[in-house]
Design an enzyme around this catalytic site. Structure first.
Site, PDB file in Angstrom:
ATOM      1  N   ASP A   8       0.873  -1.175   0.000  1.00  0.00           N
ATOM      2  CA  ASP A   8       0.000   0.000   0.000  1.00  0.00           C
ATOM      3  C   ASP A   8       0.912   1.227   0.000  1.00  0.00           C
ATOM      4  OD1 ASP A   8       0.885   0.232   2.598  1.00  0.00           O
ATOM      5  OD2 ASP A   8      -1.085   0.181   3.531  1.00  0.00           O
ATOM      6  N   CYS A  64       3.052  -3.397   4.005  1.00  0.00           N
ATOM      7  CA  CYS A  64       2.232  -2.249   4.394  1.00  0.00           C
ATOM      8  C   CYS A  64       2.942  -1.567   5.564  1.00  0.00           C
ATOM      9  CB  CYS A  64       0.796  -2.665   4.715  1.00  0.00           C
ATOM     10  SG  CYS A  64       0.609  -3.788   6.118  1.00  0.00           S
ATOM     11  N   THR A  66       2.670  -1.927   8.918  1.00  0.00           N
ATOM     12  CA  THR A  66       3.113  -2.895   9.935  1.00  0.00           C
ATOM     13  C   THR A  66       3.313  -4.296   9.386  1.00  0.00           C
ATOM     14  OG1 THR A  66       0.820  -3.418  10.419  1.00  0.00           O
ATOM     15  CG2 THR A  66       1.852  -1.673  11.764  1.00  0.00           C
ATOM     16  N   HIS A  97       9.203 -24.781   8.603  1.00  0.00           N
ATOM     17  CA  HIS A  97       8.140 -25.521   9.285  1.00  0.00           C
ATOM     18  C   HIS A  97       6.733 -25.253   8.745  1.00  0.00           C
ATOM     19  CE1 HIS A  97      10.575 -26.404  13.231  1.00  0.00           C
ATOM     20  NE2 HIS A  97      11.184 -26.821  12.126  1.00  0.00           N
ATOM     21  N   HIS A 132       6.313 -31.743   9.448  1.00  0.00           N
ATOM     22  CA  HIS A 132       5.761 -30.399   9.213  1.00  0.00           C
ATOM     23  C   HIS A 132       4.772 -30.416   8.051  1.00  0.00           C
ATOM     24  CE1 HIS A 132       8.506 -29.010  12.179  1.00  0.00           C
ATOM     25  NE2 HIS A 132       9.526 -29.543  11.522  1.00  0.00           N
TER      26      HIS A 132
HETATM   27  C1  RB5 Z   1      -1.933   2.554   6.463  1.00  0.00           C
HETATM   28  O1  RB5 Z   1      -1.918   3.762   7.151  1.00  0.00           O
HETATM   29  C2  RB5 Z   1      -1.753   1.385   7.444  1.00  0.00           C
HETATM   30  O2  RB5 Z   1      -2.907   1.219   8.192  1.00  0.00           O
HETATM   31  C3  RB5 Z   1      -1.392   0.127   6.697  1.00  0.00           C
HETATM   32  O3  RB5 Z   1      -0.244   0.342   5.953  1.00  0.00           O
HETATM   33  C4  RB5 Z   1      -1.087  -1.121   7.519  1.00  0.00           C
HETATM   34  O4  RB5 Z   1      -0.141  -0.844   8.512  1.00  0.00           O
HETATM   35  C5  RB5 Z   1      -2.218  -1.887   8.017  1.00  0.00           C
HETATM   36  O5  RB5 Z   1      -2.057  -2.931   8.667  1.00  0.00           O
END
Ligand code: RB5
Length: 145
Positions: A8, A64, A66, A97, A132
């Site tokens: 994203d 993304c 996180t 695994h 596994h």
């Molecule tokens: C975008 O601001 C953020 O929410 C997205 O990149 C991501 O971290 C969602 O899990």
């Protein structure tokens, strides 16, 4: 092995660094977007996940902010084993695994050096199989129930 990659807006810059690494390694890369514009990550996760499931042996990389949203979304697609990768040990073992076929990373949680090293580990580590494989088959079975 073809690599399907998506991000994203939060992951765009890191994705371009990863693509450069993949190409340096001579891998075929399919960029599923975005190109930096504000984007809803579930849509990109689905595009990459569908492609990986349709092409057994291929792998996916999703980035993304996180890595969490991408992994939650990708794992909704049957046949996907998406792992949030944030350290070398977990990345190695999710291949050994879990036979993870998609790696998810956070661009806001990982620096460039770590992220690129994790990509190398994800690509270079084989699935161990054996006991596994039995466990991975149990997950596949759960998808069919
Ligand atoms: C975008 O601001 C953020 O929410 C997205 O990149 C991501 O971290 C969602 O899990």
């Amino acid at each position: 092995m073809r690599i399907w990659i998506g991000c994203d807006h939060a992951g765009y810059e890191r994705k371009m660094e990863v693509i450069a690494l993949l190409k340096k390694r001579g891998l075929e890369v399919e960029d599923c977007g975005c190109q930096g514009e504000r984007t809803d990550y579930p849509m990109i996760a689905k595009t990459v996940a569908d492609a990986v499931v349709a092409n057994p042996g291929d792998r996916g990389i999703l980035i993304c902010g996180t890595g969490i949203g991408m992994s939650i979304a990708a794992n909704k697609i049957c046949g996907v084993r998406a792992a949030l990768c944030a350290d070398a040990f977990s990345t190695r073992y999710t291949r050994l695994h879990n036979d993870a076929n998609i790696m998810c990373m956070g661009a806001r949680t990982l620096g460039s050096g770590v992220a690129l090293e994790l990509v190398e580990i994800f690509l270079d580590t084989p699935f161990e199989g054996g006991r596994h494989e039995t466990r991975v088959n149990m997950i596949t079975q759960m998808e069919q129930e």
